[in-house]
Design an enzyme around this catalytic site. Structure first.
Site, short mmCIF file in Angstrom:
data_model
loop_
_atom_site.label_atom_id
_atom_site.label_comp_id
_atom_site.label_asym_id
_atom_site.label_seq_id
_atom_site.Cartn_x
_atom_site.Cartn_y
_atom_site.Cartn_z
N LYS A 1 0.83 -1.21 0.00
CA LYS A 1 0.00 0.00 0.00
C LYS A 1 0.87 1.26 0.00
O LYS A 1 0.61 2.21 -0.73
CB LYS A 1 -0.92 0.05 1.24
CG LYS A 1 -1.89 -1.10 1.35
CD LYS A 1 -2.86 -0.89 2.50
CE LYS A 1 -2.23 -0.92 3.88
NZ LYS A 1 -1.66 -2.21 4.29
N ARG B 1 0.22 -8.33 13.74
CA ARG B 1 -0.45 -7.40 12.81
C ARG B 1 -1.24 -8.16 11.75
O ARG B 1 -2.31 -7.72 11.33
CB ARG B 1 0.59 -6.50 12.14
CG ARG B 1 1.14 -5.46 13.11
CD ARG B 1 2.41 -4.82 12.61
NE ARG B 1 2.21 -4.04 11.39
CZ ARG B 1 3.18 -3.75 10.53
NH1 ARG B 1 4.41 -4.17 10.76
NH2 ARG B 1 2.93 -3.04 9.48
N ARG C 1 -9.68 0.77 8.70
CA ARG C 1 -9.20 -0.55 9.06
C ARG C 1 -10.23 -1.33 9.85
O ARG C 1 -10.00 -2.49 10.19
CB ARG C 1 -7.95 -0.41 9.92
CG ARG C 1 -6.64 -0.75 9.20
CD ARG C 1 -5.53 -0.44 10.16
NE ARG C 1 -4.31 -1.12 9.92
CZ ARG C 1 -3.24 -0.55 9.34
NH1 ARG C 1 -3.32 0.65 8.85
NH2 ARG C 1 -2.11 -1.22 9.26
N ARG D 1 11.51 -5.15 5.04
CA ARG D 1 11.27 -3.76 4.64
C ARG D 1 12.23 -2.78 5.33
O ARG D 1 12.52 -2.90 6.51
CB ARG D 1 9.82 -3.42 5.01
CG ARG D 1 9.40 -2.03 4.71
CD ARG D 1 7.92 -1.94 4.54
NE ARG D 1 7.16 -2.36 5.72
CZ ARG D 1 5.83 -2.44 5.73
NH1 ARG D 1 5.15 -2.16 4.64
NH2 ARG D 1 5.20 -2.82 6.81
N ARG E 1 11.41 -0.40 10.53
CA ARG E 1 10.32 -0.02 11.42
C ARG E 1 10.27 -0.90 12.66
O ARG E 1 10.40 -2.12 12.56
CB ARG E 1 8.98 -0.17 10.68
CG ARG E 1 8.61 1.04 9.87
CD ARG E 1 7.43 0.77 9.00
NE ARG E 1 6.27 0.23 9.71
CZ ARG E 1 5.07 0.10 9.16
NH1 ARG E 1 4.88 0.48 7.91
NH2 ARG E 1 4.07 -0.40 9.84
P1 AMP Z 1 0.71 0.82 8.95
O1 AMP Z 1 1.90 1.66 8.72
O2 AMP Z 1 -0.47 1.24 8.11
O3 AMP Z 1 0.99 -0.65 8.85
O4 AMP Z 1 0.26 1.08 10.46
C1 AMP Z 1 1.11 0.81 11.54
C2 AMP Z 1 0.31 0.72 12.83
O5 AMP Z 1 -0.36 1.96 13.11
C3 AMP Z 1 -0.80 -0.32 12.83
O6 AMP Z 1 -0.30 -1.62 13.11
C4 AMP Z 1 -1.73 0.21 13.92
O7 AMP Z 1 -1.23 -0.03 15.21
C5 AMP Z 1 -1.65 1.72 13.67
N1 AMP Z 1 -2.67 2.14 12.69
C6 AMP Z 1 -2.44 2.60 11.41
N2 AMP Z 1 -3.60 2.89 10.80
C7 AMP Z 1 -4.60 2.61 11.68
C8 AMP Z 1 -6.02 2.68 11.62
N3 AMP Z 1 -6.67 3.09 10.53
N4 AMP Z 1 -6.71 2.31 12.74
C9 AMP Z 1 -6.08 1.92 13.85
N5 AMP Z 1 -4.74 1.80 13.96
C10 AMP Z 1 -4.00 2.14 12.89
#
Ligand code: AMP
Length: 216
Positions: A15, A173, A90, A128, A162
């Site tokens: 994404k 996750r 999400r 990554r 990360r």
């Molecule tokens: P990502 O970079 O999109 O994988 O997001 C990293 C982390 O941020 C996720 O594992 C969640 O803990 C938090 N997070 C990101 N987007 C959301 C969302 N829309 N709702 C809730 N938590 C989020």
């Protein structure tokens, strides 16, 4: 009507890479809730600490806070002609909030699922690496930088791994995705809105499909 391009998919599906390409080429802002939350990494407020703890556990930040952030960010002037959402919604609750927001902003939601087999995702995430200067995304298995652990463009910059891309958090996750986010695909699918692209290909090919879907 301008569009809200919603990039969906499991963590590691690509994404972020596609959001960056869309931002560059369509000149629309990319809004990544994960990036916003990671931006709190040096903050010592109790809220920031709570968010970090949730992220380390591979769980989701509460809907209300997340939705409020998105509402605030997308209300800014640069989102007027549309924007790209990476990592939001999400949960079904977030999806409903997005619908309200889209109606208020007079925008059309275009959900695109980047589909990838589960067995590839783990490697995508643990491999990554990101450049902290330009945000370019590398992968030690699939897209290594020219020189070990430094950005191709910013040669004096070490790449970042990360904190939540460690194997334990990655597994959590993926479970969170299956339990809380997967039902969303069904929701959009039932309403004939979901468009699916095959994520197991060269990013340029995936981009071309997405570009065709959003009618750019
Ligand atoms: P990502 O970079 O999109 O994988 O997001 C990293 C982390 O941020 C996720 O594992 C969640 O803990 C938090 N997070 C990101 N987007 C959301 C969302 N829309 N709702 C809730 N938590 C989020």
């Amino acid at each position: 009507m301008s569009k809200i391009i919603v990039l969906m998919g499991a963590p590691g599906a690509g994404k972020g890479t596609q959001a960056r390409l869309l931002q560059e080429r369509l000149n629309l802002p990319q809004i990544s809730t994960g990036d916003i939350f990671r931006g709190l990494k040096d903050s010592q407020t109790s809220l920031a600490k709570e968010v970090r703890e949730i992220m380390t556990q591979g769980q989701l930040v509460p809907d209300e806070l997340t939705t409020q952030l998105v509402r605030e960010r997308t209300g800014r002037d640069d989102c007027r002609n549309g924007y790209i959402l990476d990592g939001f919604p999400r949960t079904p609750t977030q999806a409903l909030s997005l619908e309200t927001l889209a109606a208020e902003q007079e925008k059309e939601i275009v959900p695109v699922l980047i589909d990838l087999p589960a067995d590839t995702l783990e490697k995508r995430m643990t491999g990554r690496r990101n450049c902290p200067v330009c945000g370019e995304i590398y992968n030690v298995y699939f897209k290594p930088p020219r020189f070990d652990n430094v950005c191709d463009v910013h040669a004096d910059t070490q790449l970042i791994h990360r904190a939540d891309d460690n194997p334990e958090t990655v597994r959590a996750r993926l479970v969170t995705f299956e339990l809380q986010t997967r039902p969303l695909m069904e929701y959009y699918n039932q309403r004939n809105l979901l468009r699916i692209v095959d994520g197991a290909r060269d990013p340029e090919l995936i981009y071309r499909d997405i570009e065709a879907i959003v009618g750019a």
